[in-house]
Write a protein that holds these residues in place. Structure first.
Motif, short mmCIF file in Angstrom:
data_model
loop_
_atom_site.label_atom_id
_atom_site.label_comp_id
_atom_site.label_asym_id
_atom_site.label_seq_id
_atom_site.Cartn_x
_atom_site.Cartn_y
_atom_site.Cartn_z
N ALA A 8 15.43 21.22 24.62
CA ALA A 8 16.26 20.27 25.38
C ALA A 8 15.47 19.62 26.50
O ALA A 8 16.03 19.23 27.52
CB ALA A 8 17.49 20.98 25.94
N GLY A 9 14.16 19.50 26.32
CA GLY A 9 13.33 18.85 27.31
C GLY A 9 13.43 17.34 27.24
O GLY A 9 14.30 16.77 26.57
N ASN A 10 12.52 16.66 27.94
CA ASN A 10 12.60 15.20 28.05
C ASN A 10 12.43 14.50 26.71
O ASN A 10 13.10 13.51 26.42
CB ASN A 10 11.56 14.69 29.04
N ILE A 11 11.49 14.98 25.87
CA ILE A 11 11.32 14.38 24.54
C ILE A 11 12.56 14.62 23.69
O ILE A 11 13.05 13.73 22.99
CB ILE A 11 10.07 14.96 23.85
N ASP A 153 6.08 9.43 18.21
CA ASP A 153 5.30 8.81 19.28
C ASP A 153 6.23 8.15 20.27
O ASP A 153 6.91 7.17 19.95
CB ASP A 153 4.32 7.78 18.68
N ARG A 154 6.28 8.70 21.47
CA ARG A 154 6.97 8.05 22.59
C ARG A 154 6.46 8.69 23.87
O ARG A 154 6.42 9.92 23.98
CB ARG A 154 8.49 8.21 22.50
N ILE A 155 6.06 7.87 24.82
CA ILE A 155 5.55 8.38 26.10
C ILE A 155 6.72 8.63 27.04
O ILE A 155 7.57 7.76 27.25
CB ILE A 155 4.57 7.39 26.73
N PRO A 276 3.07 0.18 34.35
CA PRO A 276 3.06 0.96 35.60
C PRO A 276 4.24 1.92 35.71
O PRO A 276 4.19 2.88 36.47
CB PRO A 276 3.11 -0.12 36.69
N TYR A 277 5.30 1.66 34.96
CA TYR A 277 6.47 2.53 34.99
C TYR A 277 6.26 3.82 34.20
O TYR A 277 7.09 4.71 34.24
CB TYR A 277 7.69 1.78 34.45
N LEU A 278 5.13 3.90 33.46
CA LEU A 278 4.83 5.07 32.64
C LEU A 278 3.70 5.90 33.21
O LEU A 278 3.24 6.84 32.57
CB LEU A 278 4.46 4.65 31.21
#
Length: 368
Positions: A8-11, A153-155, A276-278
């Motif tokens: 249940a983390g961010n990913i 794939d997602r940052i 810059p938001y990443l």
């Protein structure tokens, strides 16, 4: 339709859970983080924020949580009813998930198709999960259960949100799944199904992950602390392009990607890194040096191929040296690597750990 997602983390919440929710699934997150699980069962919703200027926000509702260690009866019931089970826990945790899942899978009473997918940053992770499940339960108990591999794939940047459940993610995402191993006809929207997954796994590994490593390890040598700082330096961007130019040779030689296709993909990746938001901390991006210097990982595998085929590999050789010089005492793998280098020397470490020959080791050592 019901989904169980381990991790249940961010990913898990910001990527996999959102895609499942958008496909109409009732999503239950399974985790050992009591704070997250309690929040899910209190709020039953969270918000995914897209990290870009004027980024959109999406409400993910109808979700719940199960503490995998404390709520075993509820987990058994939920797994029995599931139409899809996914993971985003880290590949090293998959054997634990397999032991958790196996007895519940054996007790399923429905004949509805079930797909189990490991959404990990590793090659053919679902195969590893399936093998671990089969060590616990007979394959006959897994009728109508598919185990397709996937590439994701997602940052998700480092973040601190007022709501513990909310997540910031980048606009771009890619989830590719093996078509031939999918059970049933009810496929996911927003997902790319392919017959051969390896081109997509290695394209991501040798572009996104190799690129991230290049920024972290070279950027740190220049004194930067974040991805955004490093990507503001044209020296870093130029070096990144050199590295990805070399991995392009590997990808176009081994798969059907054209030079033009890979160039377009690289430009998309560089734009993501410049967002810059990443921006992320270079120490966090660069952690796990032993894994990243493994013989089949993002740096060494393309380097060895290019060396053996007499193709340009200077930028990747430099990347090995930048990785060896990385200084992050909070990374256990860094501490272990330093100890092994002190004991065996650089030559011995690269020969033992990365499985490199003496000629390539000499080229690496003289590259910077």
């Amino acid at each position: 339709m019901k989904a169980v997602h381990f991790g249940a983390g961010n990913i898990g919440r910001g990527f996999i859970g959102k895609v499942l929710h958008d496909n109409g699934y009732e999503v239950t997150f399974a985790d050992v983080n009591a704070e997250i699980i309690d929040a899910l069962n209190t709020d039953h919703e969270y918000t995914v924020h897209i990290s870009e200027e004027n980024g959109a926000s999406y409400k993910i509702s109808g979700v719940s949580g199960i503490h995998t260690a404390n709520d075993t009866a509820k987990l058994a019931e939920t797994v029995a009813e599931a139409d899809i089970i996914t993971t985003a826990v880290g590949v090293n945790i998959l054997p634990i998930i397999a032991r958790t899942l196996a007895p519940h899978l054996a007790n399923r009473t429905t004949d509805r198709p079930l797909n189990i997918i490991a959404c990990e940053n590793a090659v053919l992770a679902t195969d590893s999960l399936k093998a671990a499940v089969l060590a616990e339960v007979d394959e006959a108990a897994l009728s109508n259960v598919g185990f397709p591999n996937s590439a994701v794939d997602r940052i998700v940047p480092i973040q601190k949100n007022d709501n513990i459940l909310d997540v910031k993610v980048e606009p771009f995402y890619e989830w590719v799944i093996e078509r031939g191993k999918w059970a049933g006809e009810n496929k996911l929207e927003g997902v790319n199904y392919v017959e051969d997954l390896m081109p997509y796994i290695e394209r991501k590994l040798f572009t996104v992950n190799t690129g991230h490593a290049a920024i972290a390890y070279y950027g740190k040598t220049l004194g930067y602390t974040t991805v955004s700082e490093a990507m503001d330096d044209e020296k870093v961007v130029a070096y990144l392009r050199e590295v990805l130019g070399e991995t392009t040779h590997y990808l176009t030689e081994n798969y059907e990607f054209t030079e033009a296709q890979q160039k377009e993909y690289i430009e998309k990746i560089i734009a993501r890194f410049k967002n810059p938001y990443l921006s992320d901390d270079l120490d966090r991006v660069g952690r796990g040096v032993l894994r990243k210097l493994g013989p089949n990982d993002r740096i060494i595998k393309p380097l060895v191929y290019l060396h053996e085929n007499n193709m340009d590999h200077e930028a990747l050789s430099k990347l090995v040296m930048y990785t060896l010089q990385f200084d992050n005492s909070e990374d256990p793998e860094q501490v272990e690597m330093n100890a092994r280098i002190e004991s065996a020397g650089t030559d011995g470490f690269l020969a033992q750990h990365s499985k490199l020959g003496s000629q390539l080791i000499e080229e690496i050592k003289s590259s910077i």
